[in-house]
Design an enzyme around this catalytic site. Structure first.
Site, mmCIF file in Angstrom:
data_model
loop_
_atom_site.group_PDB
_atom_site.id
_atom_site.type_symbol
_atom_site.label_atom_id
_atom_site.label_comp_id
_atom_site.label_asym_id
_atom_site.label_seq_id
_atom_site.Cartn_x
_atom_site.Cartn_y
_atom_site.Cartn_z
ATOM 1 N N GLU A 1 0.818 -1.481 -0.296
ATOM 2 C CA GLU A 1 0.168 -0.148 -0.087
ATOM 3 C C GLU A 1 1.283 1.020 0.166
ATOM 4 O O GLU A 1 0.775 1.912 -0.831
ATOM 5 C CB GLU A 1 -0.702 -0.322 1.099
ATOM 6 C CG GLU A 1 -1.893 -0.851 1.268
ATOM 7 C CD GLU A 1 -3.262 -0.807 -0.078
ATOM 8 O OE1 GLU A 1 -3.464 0.317 -0.884
ATOM 9 O OE2 GLU A 1 -3.871 -1.186 -0.263
ATOM 10 N N ASP B 1 -6.322 8.139 -0.546
ATOM 11 C CA ASP B 1 -6.320 7.114 0.517
ATOM 12 C C ASP B 1 -5.193 7.620 1.012
ATOM 13 O O ASP B 1 -3.572 8.606 1.109
ATOM 14 C CB ASP B 1 -5.666 5.673 -0.033
ATOM 15 C CG ASP B 1 -6.346 5.076 -0.671
ATOM 16 O OD1 ASP B 1 -7.523 5.250 -0.323
ATOM 17 O OD2 ASP B 1 -6.625 4.614 -2.149
#
Length: 129
Positions: free
Chosen positions: A35, A52
């Site tokens: 991520e 995000d």
């Protein structure tokens, strides 16, 4: 802050992620690797206008408030900026909320695509935990 692999594993373990909802520590370290490359400052804009944030790339549509995502839910009840801190306490707290939501770690696309069904123990191998 960019964490070292074992440093992150230790912090996540201290904050209670090892086997949280049945997901071993290796799953969390693997997810963070894909991520954010272990970088707490990571951000990523999505096509739907949400962003995000942080080491686990937590999304502003559902989980945090950045003041600009339309129809945001803010289910973790936090400003997104706290997810960019060097201290990952708030990010872990929110991740626990996310993984408890019914879909487990499938909420993280990178986990689903790169970690799920693999030998995630390699992510904590050699770490003193």
């Amino acid at each position: 802050k960019v964490y070292e692999r074992c440093e992150l594993a230790a912090a996540m373990k201290r904050l209670g992620l090892d086997n949280y909802r049945g997901y071993s520590l290796g799953n969390w370290v693997c997810a963070a690797n894909y991520e954010s490359s272990f970088n707490t400052q990571a951000t990523n804009r999505n096509t739907d206008g949400s962003t995000d944030y942080g080491i686990l790339e937590i999304n502003s549509r559902w989980w945090c408030d950045n003041g600009k995502t339309p129809r945001a839910k803010n289910a973790c009840g936090i400003p997104c900026s706290v997810l960019l801190r060097s201290d990952i306490t708030e990010a872990v707290k929110c991740a626990k909320r996310i993984v408890s939501d019914g879909d487990g770690m499938n909420a993280w696309v990178a986990w689903r695509n790169r970690c799920k069904g693999t030998d995630v123990s390699r992510w904590i191998r050699g770490c003193r935990l």
